[in-house]
Motif scaffolding. Structure first.
Motif, PDB file in Angstrom:
ATOM      1  N   ASP A 156      67.678  79.484   8.421  1.00 39.13           N
ATOM      2  CA  ASP A 156      66.692  78.370   7.716  1.00 39.13           C
ATOM      3  C   ASP A 156      66.228  77.565   8.563  1.00 39.13           C
ATOM      4  N   VAL A 157      64.976  77.164   8.376  1.00 39.21           N
ATOM      5  CA  VAL A 157      63.639  76.206   9.129  1.00 39.21           C
ATOM      6  C   VAL A 157      65.477  74.726   8.695  1.00 39.21           C
ATOM      7  N   ILE A 158      65.198  75.122   8.020  1.00 41.66           N
ATOM      8  CA  ILE A 158      66.509  73.941   7.566  1.00 41.66           C
ATOM      9  C   ILE A 158      67.498  72.999   8.016  1.00 41.66           C
ATOM     10  N   HIS A 159      68.481  74.604   8.230  1.00 46.23           N
ATOM     11  CA  HIS A 159      69.551  74.820   9.076  1.00 46.23           C
ATOM     12  C   HIS A 159      68.890  74.126  10.895  1.00 46.23           C
ATOM     13  N   ASP A 160      68.123  74.572  10.247  1.00 43.93           N
ATOM     14  CA  ASP A 160      67.956  74.658  12.826  1.00 43.93           C
ATOM     15  C   ASP A 160      67.342  73.336  12.749  1.00 43.93           C
ATOM     16  N   VAL A 161      66.623  72.940  12.210  1.00 44.44           N
ATOM     17  CA  VAL A 161      66.098  71.553  12.274  1.00 44.44           C
ATOM     18  C   VAL A 161      66.873  70.236  11.098  1.00 44.44           C
ATOM     19  N   LEU A 162      67.341  70.101  10.294  1.00 44.73           N
ATOM     20  CA  LEU A 162      68.514  68.874   9.862  1.00 44.73           C
ATOM     21  C   LEU A 162      70.119  69.350  10.178  1.00 44.73           C
ATOM     22  N   GLY A 163      70.068  70.590  10.640  1.00 46.20           N
ATOM     23  CA  GLY A 163      71.293  70.717  11.781  1.00 46.20           C
ATOM     24  C   GLY A 163      71.374  70.171  13.381  1.00 46.20           C
ATOM     25  N   HIS A 164      70.367  71.751  13.853  1.00 50.17           N
ATOM     26  CA  HIS A 164      70.735  71.873  15.222  1.00 50.17           C
ATOM     27  C   HIS A 164      69.531  70.717  15.632  1.00 50.17           C
ATOM     28  N   GLY A 165      68.302  70.376  15.379  1.00 53.20           N
ATOM     29  CA  GLY A 165      67.784  69.114  15.493  1.00 53.20           C
ATOM     30  C   GLY A 165      68.167  67.428  15.613  1.00 53.20           C
TER      31      GLY A 165
END
Length: 300
Positions: A156-165
């Motif tokens: 989700d947006v949390i994974h993509d921003v706080l992980g990959h971001g």
């Protein structure tokens, strides 16, 4: 739909008890599913590099973001590697609200040249991985179900921003992403692409490193999952090894039980960069790998 980490049994209660994935509220709540589909639909038909459509997040979605940010801030101090703790400060990600893709992209572009591009449906593996060479990461914008804010069975947006971001604000990690993209674009057979997928999966999604006398997480899937960070001590940790990762089975039964640890982030680069630079259609044959189990890592 999209990148699915566990299709069999997943946590379905706040205390982390496992049950059928269909019982996860993110899979069965009609109101949540309508909201999720509306956000995904707005991104469909975009061209690579087009800006992501803005999303007006609800108070409940903002509250979910704040809950997860607070939990992950504490979990990262205990379980994340030092480089990722530094990336938090460099990324400038707000803890009190969900940032728009354009905000995150502006910071990434300034640091490493990467940008988020919206994922409006299932992104084929070739497009998802291949876009990395050109500095684009396909990312979703919807938020996980509020009933289980510390676990999601899909990105989700949390994974993509706080992980990959966090990865993509770091020049060292961004170099690895581009190397994955170049390797993916160099091959044409499904078998060769799947081998790139698997190396990506067990490193940039699920990688850990030996640091400060213990195991610390750097993989994006781990960084964005409070539950998996807390469960690191229960995992079987094997030494980083390309052939072992390429032939390991990924059990779709909740948290990943086997992880691969680099001795340091320099060791990770020393292993991955030459492998990816030399990767071609015959790499699997040279490593003695035949028909490894498939792993889907495409974006939503």
């Amino acid at each position: 739909m999209g990148r699915t980490w566990s299709d069999d049994r997943t946590p379905v209660s706040p205390d982390g008890r496992l049950g059928p994935a269909r019982r996860h509220p993110g899979r069965s709540d009609p109101r949540y599913l309508r909201r999720r589909e509306a956000i995904v639909a707005a991104a469909r038909g975009h061209r690579l590099g087009d800006p992501s459509p803005p999303v007006v997040y609800t108070p409940a979605e903002q509250a979910t973001w704040r809950t997860v940010c607070a939990a992950l801030t504490a979990a990262h101090r205990e379980h994340a590697c030092r480089a990722l703790l530094s990336a938090w400060a460099e990324a400038g990600i707000p803890a009190e609200r969900i940032p728009q893709h354009r905000e995150v992209s502006a910071r990434l572009a300034e640091r490493t040249g990467f940008r988020l591009t919206p994922a409006g449906g299932v992104v084929p593996n070739r497009l998802f991985l291949g876009a990395l060479e050109h500095g684009y990461f396909h990312a979703v914008q919807f938020v996980r179900h509020p009933a289980l804010p510390l676990y999601t069975p899909e990105p989700d947006v949390i994974h993509d921003v706080l992980g990959h971001g966090l990865h993509l604000v770091s020049p060292e990690f961004a170099e690895l992403y581009r190397a994955v993209g170049r390797a993916a674009n160099r091959v044409r057979t499904p078998e060769a692409l799947d081998l790139v997928n698997r190396v990506y999966w067990f490193t940039l999604e699920l990688g850990v490193v030996q640091e400060a006398g213990g195991i610390r997480a750097f993989g994006a899937a781990l960084l964005s999952s409070y539950g998996e960070l807390a469960a690191l001590h229960r995992c079987r940790v094997r030494e980083l090894d390309i052939r072992a990762m390429a032939t390991a089975r990924y059990p779709l039964t909740g948290y990943q039980p086997v992880l691969f640890a680099a001795r340091s982030l320099d060791h990770l680069r020393d292993v991955l960069l030459p492998f990816l630079a030399e990767f071609d259609e015959d790499t699997g044959r040279r490593l003695g790998i035949t028909a490894p189990p498939r792993v889907r890592v495409s974006g939503c």
